[in-house]
Structure formats: structure tokens, C-alpha cells
Design an enzyme around this catalytic site. Structure first.
Site, PDB file in Angstrom:
ATOM      1  N   GLU A  96       0.836  -1.197   0.000  1.00 31.30           N
ATOM      2  CA  GLU A  96       0.000   0.000   0.000  1.00 31.30           C
ATOM      3  C   GLU A  96       0.874   1.251   0.000  1.00 31.30           C
ATOM      4  OE1 GLU A  96      -2.380  -0.274   3.486  1.00 31.30           O
ATOM      5  OE2 GLU A  96      -0.715  -0.049   4.868  1.00 31.30           O
ATOM      6  N   GLU A 148      -8.542   1.955  14.208  1.00 30.93           N
ATOM      7  CA  GLU A 148      -7.342   2.772  14.059  1.00 30.93           C
ATOM      8  C   GLU A 148      -7.449   3.656  12.815  1.00 30.93           C
ATOM      9  OE1 GLU A 148      -3.707   0.701  14.528  1.00 30.93           O
ATOM     10  OE2 GLU A 148      -4.334  -0.291  16.382  1.00 30.93           O
ATOM     11  N   GLU A 195      -7.348   0.190  10.179  1.00 32.76           N
ATOM     12  CA  GLU A 195      -7.735  -1.201  10.471  1.00 32.76           C
ATOM     13  C   GLU A 195      -8.565  -1.213  11.747  1.00 32.76           C
ATOM     14  OE1 GLU A 195      -4.308  -3.550  11.282  1.00 32.76           O
ATOM     15  OE2 GLU A 195      -3.635  -2.308  12.948  1.00 32.76           O
ATOM     16  N   PHE A 227      18.340   0.199  19.419  1.00 36.22           N
ATOM     17  CA  PHE A 227      17.137  -0.510  19.889  1.00 36.22           C
ATOM     18  C   PHE A 227      17.136  -1.987  19.510  1.00 36.22           C
ATOM     19  CE2 PHE A 227      16.052   3.945  19.376  1.00 36.22           C
ATOM     20  CZ  PHE A 227      15.510   4.243  20.609  1.00 36.22           C
TER      21      PHE A 227
END
Length: 504
Positions: A37, A112, A125, A185
Site C-alpha cells: 500500500e 485505528e 484497520e 534498539f
């Protein structure tokens, strides 16, 4: 949770990301099908909590702002959003309920949305489950979502209507991840040698602290599961109050034995852009483009830390003199003049002590009052400095302390003026040169070695893929070079800093 999601900016990243997405999706969900997308830049991620029963009733419990994300995983959430106005909130809530009713949905769920800078919102979604960040909604509405889910499942109607659901105060959630922020991270594993969350419930300042967790001190964090190990939540009457409660709660949260993102969450709480509410899902990428190297404290907070360190050093010195003087009954006098050095600055101070605490006087004549019941050896110091609370994680280093607070990890030296002068003559120890090695940046499993011995590699070329905590990490060449030897193979389980390959 962002698993199997990649953004591709060019043709090469399409091919590379497609395969990694398939691998991660298959490992996480047993389904490697891919959706493609358009990526919308500068969005805000705002979601609506809905609750629907089996009698046709559906309400929305307002919104959560989830824009502070890294690798498509939420890091900090809050409720309500600092961006929405009442009209947009109502429109989003009504459309979320319309969606739930259209599909006959019951129970708690989350719709969301992506919201642009003009408050246009787009459906993303629906999560037909309880969300990780549901506690912030509970804190601002007073509704126990789990209880309501059980009641709905039992066939009971909702006990309230839309007009009954008001927003009370502000709530924050910081997700505690077993990830090392100083290593970009990357996942961290190991034993929790110390795990002491802050006390839950009402605070002295009138806020609330809540911690949802599933780990314990002495437990093992493995490479086989998602890295989230706790959800630290705070509530306050205003957004600024909720942030201040979170600052203190993060500083109070003791976690040792693994790398974790508590310092990063603290740094975000102090970031001016976050405090202003001007955030998007690109916040971390934009504000920490070069990675996280620790927070830099401002001069006002540094001065408070310096005062705390001087007062704590005096307590430690008194303890040392008592121990060293037990045999001959002579106790040396603890001096009043000290030099505190931290974050590249030195602060000459004079300490005026009394039974209730110490007044630390700086060279410019200003002073700060320090009060605390801290004793040497305690890993957490709770102080009042200049009339304001200050919480510091404390460790011992030669001639001072290691102090961690507000996202900063400081080596603080407290020396007599003579010691300070002599310390300036000491040579700095150079770190070892590891530039000719590709080191494993995290504990994990080698999925693929992408080069061969003797091969010339270019800057940015993929060298190896390592999987940890269900995420694939592609290690790339930092510069042009030739592979001399390969020390690891696909299937090997490596520790942090294990050598994967050496370059000529």
C-alpha cells in the site's frame, strides 16, 4: 505489532524488504502473504476505543494518540490526543461505532485511523481485541474494559450511554521493551538481576501510577518472544501533570541485567517537541536520526544533580571515616570543599550540613537545599533538591557515582580540589579498535550470510541477517572492504559482540 512491515524507498529496498516481510510474517503468524500500500508521510496514528453489546448498543470511549512509534511498534501512547478538537473526536467516534455495528461486532475493539495535519482521518484497520494501550483509556474514563468485555460476553447490556462517557484528566503509557537504545534498539536478552517497578496507586502529587507486567526479578528474558515486558502508565489532571508523573515513575523504575528503553522513554518525556504535542509517527526517526546516545541534561537540572551528588558524597565519606576509624578511635574530618564534575562541566561547591540535610553553595553564591534518607549502597536515591523531588539510580565508581535519571547516564566525580587538580594529569585509556570486524549487535540466530570470503563489499551492502525476538535485522557494510574470514554460519546462535566476519 509492526511485524513483517517494511517501507521501501527504492527498487532495491522493495526486493530486500519483500523477502524480510515474508520471513517475519511466516515466523510470527504462519502466513507469508503480503499487502502492498501507499505510505503516507507525516501522519498521526490516532485510534478510537469502542465497546458494543449484543443488544445493538455501541459507544466510543474517546481516543488514544499512538504516534510515538519505532519500527512500526508503538512506544508511548496517551489519552486523549493533544491534536483532536471536539468535532473531530465526535466524527471519528461515530464512524468507529458505525463500522462496529455494520459488521455486527460485540465486545471491546479498536478502530485505528491515520490523521493528517488538517485533521482529515483515514481508516487503517480494526483490532478486534483488547489493545496493549487500553489502560490509558481506563484511566481517563474510569471504565474497566476487561470487566465490560466479560459482561458483554455474558449477554448483559452496556451499563452506560455515550453521554455518560466523559474525559477526566490525562494518561500516559510507556512500553518497557527489552531493547538496548544505545545499540539502535536491538533486542536484549538475559536475566533480570533487579526488577523493581514504582509503587502503584495514588502519588503524593495527586496523580496515579499503574504498571501492567508479566516478568519478575530473577526471570529470564529470551530471544523467542516479543520484547515488551511492562506497560508503565501514569495519570494526572492535565497533560503536563501526566508527563511529570511519568518522568518520576520512569526514574524510579529499577531494571538491571538487560538492555532496556527506560532511558529513551525518559528522554522523550523531556523533549520540547513531545511536550508541545507536535508529534507524528516520524517523531523518532526525525528527532533521533543518528540513534539514541543518551539525554543531555540542561544546566538547571545539572546543577540540581551536582548538588545531590555533593550531599550524597558527604554521607558516603562520613560512612568511610567511621569504618576506617574503628580500630584507633580516630575519625578524620570530612571536608566542606568539593568539585563536582559531570557532563563535561565542573562545579566547585561548599557544603553546609545540619541534622536535616545539606545546603550546597555554588561558586556564584547560589545554593540548593538537599534532603534525603539515602544511605551508601542503596541503588535508588529519592531526594528533595531545591524543594522539588529528584529520583536518581545510583552506582559506585572511583571518586564518585554513576547516576541515571531523565534519560541520561552520567559518570559523576566528586573530588577535593587537590584530587581534581591531580586527576587532570591522568591519561585517557583508548578503546579497542574493532573497525575490521563485523560484530553481532544483539543476541540472536544467524539466518543468512550474504557474502563469501575474499569478496569485495561496498558501503551499504548486506552482509548478514540475524533474527531476534521475531524481528529480522540486516547487517550492512559501513565502508568498502574485502572479507578476510567468516566466523559464523547460518543457524549459529550468537551473543552480543560475537565476531561474524573479519575484513582485511
Amino acid at each position: 505489532g509492526g511485524k513483517g512491515m517494511r517501507i521501501a524507498w527504492n527498487e532495491g529496498e522493495v526486493a530486500e524488504g519483500f523477502q524480510s516481510s515474508k520471513n517475519e510474517a511466516a515466523a510470527s503468524f504462519g502466513d507469508d502473504r503480503i499487502f502492498i500500500e501507499k505510505f503516507v508521510t507525516q501522519p498521526r496514528h490516532i485510534e478510537i476505543q469502542v465497546l458494543a453489546d449484543k443488544h445493538g448498543n455501541c459507544v466510543y470511549l474517546h481516543e488514544r494518540e499512538c504516534s510515538i512509534q519505532r519500527r512500526n511498534q508503538k512506544v508511548i501512547e496517551e489519552a486523549p490526543s493533544p491534536f483532536l478538537d471536539e468535532a473531530t473526536r465526535k466524527a471519528m467516534g461515530e464512524q468507529a461505532c458505525a463500522l462496529a455495528k455494520a459488521v455486527g461486532y460485540t465486545s471491546a475493539g479498536t478502530v485505528e485511523f491515520i490523521v493528517d495535519g488538517n485533521r482529515n482521518f483515514y481508516f487503517l484497520e480494526m483490532n478486534t481485541r483488547l489493545q496493549v494501550e487500553h489502560p490509558v483509556t481506563e484511566l481517563i474514563t474510569g471504565v474497566d474494559l476487561v470487566e465490560q468485555m466479560i459482561r458483554v460476553a455474558d449477554g448483559q447490556p452496556l451499563p452506560f450511554k455515550q453521554e455518560d462517557l466523559k474525559i477526566h484528566g490525562w494518561a500516559m503509557e510507556s512500553r518497557l521493551y527489552a531493547e538496548d537504545p544505545y545499540r539502535n534498539f536491538l533486542p536484549s536478552i538475559g536475566r533480570l538481576t533487579r526488577y523493581r517497578p514504582p509503587v502503584e496507586g495514588r502519588t503524593e502529587r495527586g496523580g496515579v501510577v499503574r504498571n501492567d507486567t508479566g516478568v519478575y526479578e530473577g526471570g529470564e528474558i529470551s530471544m523467542f518472544y516479543d520484547p515488551m515486558i511492562a506497560k508503565l502508565c501514569t495519570w494526572g489532571p492535565t497533560r503536563a501533570d501526566a508527563i511529570e508523573e511519568m518522568r518520576l515513575a520512569l526514574d524510579t523504575f529499577e531494571v538491571e541485567g538487560i538492555g532496556h528503553n527506560l532511558p529513551f522513554c525518559s528522554a522523550v518525556m523531556d523533549h520540547p517537541r513531545f511536550a508541545s504535542g507536535n508529534i507524528t509517527t516520524a517523531f523518532i526517526a526525525e528527532e533521533y536520526e543518528g540513534g539514541f546516545t543518551g539525554a543531555t541534561l540542561d544546566s538547571s537540572l545539572l546543577r540540581r544533580v551536582a548538588a545531590a551528588a555533593a550531599a550524597m558524597n558527604r554521607v558516603a565519606e562520613i560512612r568511610r571515616t567511621r569504618i576506617s576509624g574503628t580500630m584507633d578511635n580516630h575519625t578524620r574530618r570530612v571536608g566542606d570543599e568539593w568539585v563536582v564534575t559531570l557532563q563535561g562541566e565542573s562545579w566547585p561547591v561548599t557544603i553546609k550540613a545540619d541534622p536535616a540535610g545539606s545546603t550546597v553553595v555554588f561558586e556564584d553564591g547560589t545554593d540548593l537545599r538537599v534532603e534525603s534518607d539515602w544511605t551508601p549502597g542503596q541503588p535508588l536515591a529519592r531526594l528533595t533538591v531545591g524543594g522539588e523531588p529528584l529520583v536518581i539510580k545510583v552506582g559506585k565508581v572511583p571518586m564518585g557515582f554513576r547516576m541515571r535519571l531523565r534519560g541520561a547516564d552520567l559518570k559523576v566525580h566528586v573530588q577535593s580540589p587537590r584530587q581534581k587538580a591531580l586527576a587532570g594529569l591522568m591519561l585517557e585509556k583508548a578503546p579497542p579498535d574493532t573497525s575490521k570486524f563485523l560484530l553481532c549487535p544483539m543476541p540472536g540466530l544467524v539466518v543468512k550470510i550474504a557474502v563469501e570470503e575474499g569478496e569485495e563489499v561496498q558501503e551499504g551492502q548486506a552482509l548478514a541477517t540475524v533474527e531476534a525476538m521475531k524481528m529480522e535485522n540486516i547487517l550492512k557494510a559501513e565502508r568498502k572492504g574485502v572479507v578476510k574470514t567468516i566466523k559464523a554460519s547460518a543457524g549459529a546462535s550468537l551473543k552480543v559482540d560475537d565476531v561474524i566476519m573479519e575484513f582485511e
